[in-house]
Design a protein around this motif. Sequence first.
Motif, PDB file in Angstrom:
ATOM      1  N   LEU A   1       0.829  -1.202   0.000  1.00 40.95           N
ATOM      2  CA  LEU A   1       0.000   0.000   0.000  1.00 40.95           C
ATOM      3  C   LEU A   1       0.865   1.255   0.000  1.00 40.95           C
TER       4      LEU A   1
ATOM      5  N   ARG B   1       2.538   2.575  -3.196  1.00 40.83           N
ATOM      6  CA  ARG B   1       1.769   3.383  -4.157  1.00 40.83           C
ATOM      7  C   ARG B   1       2.033   4.852  -3.868  1.00 40.83           C
ATOM      8  N   GLU B   2       1.801   5.679  -4.902  1.00 40.39           N
ATOM      9  CA  GLU B   2       1.991   7.113  -4.684  1.00 40.39           C
ATOM     10  C   GLU B   2       0.699   7.744  -4.228  1.00 40.39           C
ATOM     11  N   PHE B   3       0.750   8.489  -3.143  1.00 33.92           N
ATOM     12  CA  PHE B   3      -0.422   9.248  -2.719  1.00 33.92           C
ATOM     13  C   PHE B   3       0.029  10.421  -1.858  1.00 33.92           C
ATOM     14  N   PRO B   4      -0.803  11.464  -1.759  1.00 31.42           N
ATOM     15  CA  PRO B   4      -0.381  12.633  -0.978  1.00 31.42           C
ATOM     16  C   PRO B   4      -0.241  12.282   0.499  1.00 31.42           C
TER      17      PRO B   4
ATOM     18  N   ARG C   1       4.594  10.220   3.264  1.00 32.41           N
ATOM     19  CA  ARG C   1       5.646  10.219   4.286  1.00 32.41           C
ATOM     20  C   ARG C   1       5.052  10.175   5.697  1.00 32.41           C
ATOM     21  N   TRP C   2       3.974  10.930   5.942  1.00 30.74           N
ATOM     22  CA  TRP C   2       3.411  10.988   7.277  1.00 30.74           C
ATOM     23  C   TRP C   2       2.610   9.749   7.619  1.00 30.74           C
ATOM     24  N   VAL C   3       1.895   9.228   6.606  1.00 29.17           N
ATOM     25  CA  VAL C   3       1.150   7.989   6.861  1.00 29.17           C
ATOM     26  C   VAL C   3       2.124   6.859   7.181  1.00 29.17           C
ATOM     27  N   ARG C   4       3.244   6.842   6.451  1.00 30.60           N
ATOM     28  CA  ARG C   4       4.254   5.813   6.722  1.00 30.60           C
ATOM     29  C   ARG C   4       4.777   5.947   8.154  1.00 30.60           C
TER      30      ARG C   4
END
Lengths: 295, 278
Positions: free
Chosen positions: A96, A99-102, A105-108
């Motif tokens: 997940l 994938r590229e999404f806005p 970095r923070w979700v990770r």
Amino acid sequence: MTAARRRALIAYGLLAPAFLLVAAWVLYPLWVVVETSLRQGRSPNIARLSRLPLGPDNYLRAVTDPEVWHAALVTAGYAVGTIAPAFLLGLGLALLLDREFPGRRWVRSLMLVPWAVPGVVVAIAFLWMFDASYGVVNAQLRNLGLITTDVAWFVNGVTALPAVILPTIWKCFPFFVLTLLAALQAVPPELHEAAKVDGATAWQRFRFVTWPTIRGAAALAIVLQTLWAVKEFDIIYATTGGGPARATQTLSLLVYEEAFQFFRFGYASAVGMLLLAACAILSFLSIRWSRPPGS
Amino acid sequence: MKATPLERIAILLAALAIAAVLLFPLYWIFLTSVMPTSALLSRNPPLLPDPSLVSLDAYRALFARKPMLTWILNSATVTLATIALTLAVSAMAGYSLSRYRTLGQQAAGFALLVSKMLPPALIVIPFFILFSFAGLIETKLGLVLANAASAVPFTTWMLKGFFDAIPRELEQAAMIDGCGELEAAWRIALPIARPGLAAGAAYVAIVTWADLLFARTLMSRPENWLVTVGLQSFMGEYLVDWASLTAAAIVSVFPVMVLFLLLEPFLVKGMAQGATAN
């Protein structure tokens, strides 16, 4: 002094502090524990430990002790029960996050947070959530009609092992996310494009493009985390302490209890050395198996 | 695979939903810590807080009744000293492994392997025996040495990876300009490897701050406890005071959490390197 000797002096000089630290506080203690494991008898006074006679008794007792075999079984169940789900969860999340999404970095960062949470805090959170009377988990299960009587997750002999496995999964899945994500980002996107053009399904792309490239990293991560789970102490100690009736007593807990509750340092060291030997065999075998043929 | 903007938003929402579920345990202890006991001991605790009930009483009670501040200071002292020692030692060793061919190459790989396999519950036995003889029981120095020795093999490997990524030519250029070999390492390579030092520091901080086993075994007086040992002592009490306990858990997890969120990118790079290099 010649330039070559000067370089050698610098090279070894820089290594020396690390070598001394590891020699003094890893290798020497390892030697001491081997010696202790050969001391027969029991002495709560550690100053007298070195006067006990030497011999293989502790090892002979350990391999015939049903408690040790039970703990070994619990350890295996605990490790497999932790690593398999943690790996699948970690792999799913890594795919997940690849994938590229806005805001990626923070979700990770958020998803990796459990890795940084101390084991004791993890233990507190899960003990409270799974509390028999006031726990949120029992309340929700009651609301859903899944249970009618309260389940004492950490106290019941049947549910205790799964109950300590769950917080352990929670603490260790981020490691899989992290290592698998790093491996996934090394997969060239053109390979996926090409497979897509050739009409490969999402599963086929995973199976034949993604998996072969991350296989090595996945195997290594599984080995490292299995070793970690086998050695894990904090979470079990702080939740059940090995109980009820040894249902969650892994070898690590048994070793600790023998040493610091019953002061059988020799016996504890022998069981611990057997655990270390098992870890060594496990890692050598799995490194051999996980190596792709021919390399 | 290029995703359309709409797909990207969908992925973001899905990822946030998953993150929310995964972080529920932390949310739940935080919520518990700001709720009065009457609301806690409920058969059906509400998942969302009632804002009118929020109070910091548990935090006040915690600091009033327990030597929480002492424990946190103990933990901070041990952690900072361990970071300093570990980084100093492993930066030197990592640089040596990266730049020179020595017998250290095999030794470092072996040390890494041993450190990954060695059960802490086993190694704490000789620590206890040796520390008793050396007068290191009940001292912070003992804990720092124990933690640093456990961390050094991994941080050395991690820092070697960061030094490997720095072209040697930079130091060679400095040496042509008249720099000594060690001076070039200190003035050129070390500053560039700063992300590696940050990653190493974050790794050591997380591991040392979380340590329960060494701290519990090697420090028995309550005034010497680290915060993890203090937390664990709460749970042995006859009636667990969940509001105070969760408040203590939140207080103790806060520093590492801030550090982690700030240094996460470096840490991820370093961990991935350390986990794949061998």
